[in-house]
Each structure stands twice: as structure tokens, then as C-alpha cells.
Write a protein that holds these residues in place. Structure first.
Motif, short mmCIF file in Angstrom:
data_model
loop_
_atom_site.label_atom_id
_atom_site.label_comp_id
_atom_site.label_asym_id
_atom_site.label_seq_id
_atom_site.Cartn_x
_atom_site.Cartn_y
_atom_site.Cartn_z
N GLN A 194 10.01 62.44 -48.60
CA GLN A 194 11.26 62.84 -49.51
C GLN A 194 11.55 64.35 -49.39
N PHE A 195 10.73 65.09 -49.13
CA PHE A 195 10.93 66.46 -48.63
C PHE A 195 10.23 66.98 -47.35
N GLY A 196 10.99 67.68 -46.51
CA GLY A 196 10.38 68.16 -45.43
C GLY A 196 10.54 67.40 -44.23
N ALA A 197 10.25 67.93 -43.06
CA ALA A 197 10.78 67.11 -41.68
C ALA A 197 10.12 65.88 -41.46
N GLU A 198 10.82 64.83 -40.79
CA GLU A 198 10.19 63.74 -40.30
C GLU A 198 9.36 63.88 -39.37
N ILE A 199 8.13 63.16 -39.64
CA ILE A 199 6.84 63.14 -38.63
C ILE A 199 6.82 62.13 -37.77
N ILE A 200 6.74 62.21 -36.50
CA ILE A 200 6.69 60.69 -35.91
C ILE A 200 5.43 61.31 -34.83
N GLN A 201 4.34 60.28 -35.00
CA GLN A 201 3.23 60.67 -34.15
C GLN A 201 3.05 59.19 -33.08
N SER A 202 2.52 59.68 -31.94
CA SER A 202 2.58 58.39 -31.31
C SER A 202 1.11 58.65 -30.10
N TYR A 203 0.45 57.48 -29.91
CA TYR A 203 -0.63 57.31 -29.14
C TYR A 203 -0.27 56.45 -27.85
N GLY A 204 -0.43 57.20 -26.69
CA GLY A 204 -0.36 56.47 -25.60
C GLY A 204 -1.30 56.99 -24.41
N LEU A 205 -1.06 56.36 -23.20
CA LEU A 205 -1.80 56.72 -21.96
C LEU A 205 -0.86 57.43 -20.73
N THR A 206 -1.46 58.43 -20.33
CA THR A 206 -0.67 59.16 -19.28
C THR A 206 -1.01 58.44 -18.05
N LYS A 207 -0.18 58.63 -16.77
CA LYS A 207 -0.24 58.03 -15.83
C LYS A 207 -1.70 57.93 -15.17
N ASP A 208 -2.55 58.74 -15.39
CA ASP A 208 -3.95 58.99 -14.93
C ASP A 208 -4.96 58.42 -15.73
N GLY A 209 -4.39 57.66 -17.13
CA GLY A 209 -5.22 57.06 -17.82
C GLY A 209 -5.69 57.76 -18.74
N LYS A 210 -5.31 59.10 -19.08
CA LYS A 210 -6.01 59.93 -20.26
C LYS A 210 -5.12 59.32 -21.54
N LEU A 211 -5.54 59.82 -22.62
CA LEU A 211 -5.16 59.44 -24.03
C LEU A 211 -4.27 60.50 -24.22
N ILE A 212 -2.76 60.57 -24.90
CA ILE A 212 -2.08 61.58 -25.28
C ILE A 212 -1.60 61.28 -26.47
N MET A 213 -1.77 61.95 -27.48
CA MET A 213 -1.15 61.93 -28.89
C MET A 213 -0.08 63.14 -29.03
N THR A 214 1.07 62.67 -29.53
CA THR A 214 2.28 63.41 -29.49
C THR A 214 2.66 63.41 -30.87
N LEU A 215 2.86 64.57 -31.28
CA LEU A 215 3.47 64.95 -32.90
C LEU A 215 4.69 65.61 -32.99
N ARG A 216 5.72 64.82 -33.57
CA ARG A 216 6.98 65.41 -33.30
C ARG A 216 7.57 65.75 -34.75
N LEU A 217 7.91 66.77 -35.10
CA LEU A 217 8.62 66.95 -36.29
C LEU A 217 10.11 67.60 -36.42
N SER A 218 10.66 66.70 -36.74
CA SER A 218 12.26 67.08 -36.83
C SER A 218 13.11 66.70 -38.19
#
Length: 230
Positions: A194-218
Motif C-alpha cells: 500500500q505504501f512504498g516501492a513494488e518488490i519483485i523477487q525471483s529465483y532462477g538458474l544462471t547458464k552455468d547452473g548457479k542459483l540467482i536471487m534477484t530483488l527489484r524495487l520500483s
């Protein structure tokens, strides 16, 4: 009511999400997904949290400065004698006179934000607070995946999400709408407070098989992306 759509997320290190806000998140578990397991932080490949806090703090200060200027303009402080409005003094709860939550906030900008008459203080987190409250704790991360649940455990915190489900949740930023689900082989959690930036969090794999967590505020003058690799 927010539609059941995911905002477009650009994920670094070879895990870019295709599509954008018009793409519906799926409740179906993708075949061959390999996110489950125990993961250890790769600090060298991850964004530096200290630098991220500094950069986001600068965005927050700029946002508050622009907000103060706008409120000063709206309250008529720039109008001189003879304008017919020189005696207008906006106060807390009056249009253009809402408190911005800047007093005593320090560099992070955290603190209460005043509301209208009868509303009391509005819940408020600074952008830095939003970042810190959503970054996984510690150097280890455990992910559990099933057909009807996606669970992330870090430190003493464990969060379980239901793919494809839209829910009203309580947060420090006030009530929020949250939806999560699959975008290809990446799991996305989209939270609109309701207040503050939208938060988008994602979990995926890189090309070499590592886990990447991305956190985006907008939104609300904030645009920021933070990555952690495991």
C-alpha cells in the motif's frame, strides 16, 4: 484489485525473464526444474550489499528532496504577498501538508509518515529497509519445490508461496497484494504494498547452473536491482 500479472523483470547473468507485465505467472510446476536444494552464497559473483545500501540510500534521499519540493509548491510556500493565498499554511493532514517522514530519519530515511485526519501515522519503510527486509539472511539458502508450494528458508526465516495464488498480506509497508508463480523455470514473487516501492523477487538458474536471487524495487521514485548468486 491488481491483475494477476507479473511485472517485467530483467535478471542478470544469463537468466533474463522474457515477457513483461502482460505475461501471466503460471501455477504449473515446469518439468525438469532444478531450484530445490541447499545453496551457499557466492560472494564474488553477487552484488555488494554495502554498496547497494549506499546507492539505494542516495535514491531515497533524492526522492524525499523532490517530495519536499513538491509539497512546498502544493502548499503555496512559493507564493508571495498579493497572490491572495499568502495566509495559507498547510499542516499535517491538510492537502500538501502531509509529513514526509524525513525528520530524524538519518541516512536510511526510515520513520513514520503522517496521514490524513483520523488516519494516524501511515506505515512506512525506506527503500533501504525494503531491501534489507527482503534479502535472504546469512550465507546459506534452502529451497523446497513441490507442485503446490515454493519454500525459501534462510537463517531463522522461512517463507512459503503458493504458485498462481493472489493474496492480501500484512507488511510493514501496510497491506499488500502479492502474487507468485512460475515464469519459465524461474519463480517470481511480486508484492505491491500500500505504501512504498513494488518488490519483485525471483529465483532462477544462471547458464552455468548457479542459483540467482534477484530483488527489484520500483515505483515511488525508486528503481533498483540487487542480485545474489549461490
Amino acid at each position: 484489485v491488481f491483475p494477476l500479472y507479473a511485472t517485467c523483470v530483467a535478471v542478470a547473468l544469463g537468466t533474463a525473464l522474457s515477457g513483461c507485465a502482460s505475461s501471466r505467472l503460471s501455477s504449473e510446476l515446469p518439468p525438469g526444474v532444478h531450484l530445490a536444494g541447499d545453496w551457499k552464497l557466492d560472494a564474488a559473483s553477487s552484488d555488494d550489499l554495502g554498496k547497494a545500501i549506499q546507492a539505494l540510500g542516495q535514491q531515497g534521499r533524492k526522492m524525499r528532496h523532490e517530495r519536499r519540493q513538491q509539497q512546498a509548491s502544493d502548499s503555496g510556500e512559493t507564493e508571495g504577498p498579493g497572490s491572495g493565498r499568502g495566509h495559507r499554511h498547510a499542516g499535517p493532514g491538510q492537502p500538501g501538508g502531509q509529513q514526509t517522514g524525513d525528520a530524524g530519519e538519518g541516512d536510511t530515511g526510515s520513520g513514520p509518515q503522517g496521514g490524513g485526519p483520523g488516519m494516524g501515522p501511515m506505515p512506512h519503510l525506506s527503500p533501504v529497509d525494503e531491501l534489507m527486509s527482503n534479502v535472504p539472511q546469512g550465507d546459506y539458502l534452502r529451497i523446497s519445490v513441490s507442485a503446490d508450494a515454493f519454500t525459501v528458508t534462510s537463517g531463522d526465516s522461512s517463507n512459503q508461496y503458493t504458485p498462481g495464488r493472489e493474496a492480501d498480506i500484512s507488511a510493514q509497508q501496510g497491506d499488500a497484494q502479492q502474487i507468485s508463480g512460475w515464469k519459465d523455470n524461474t519463480y517470481v514473487i511480486d508484492t505491491k504494498p500500500q505504501f512504498g516501492a513494488e518488490i519483485i523477487q525471483s529465483y532462477g538458474l544462471t547458464k552455468d547452473g548457479k542459483l540467482i536471487m534477484t530483488l527489484r524495487l520500483s515505483g515511488h521514485g525508486i528503481k533498483f536491482t540487487f542480485n545474489r548468486v549461490y
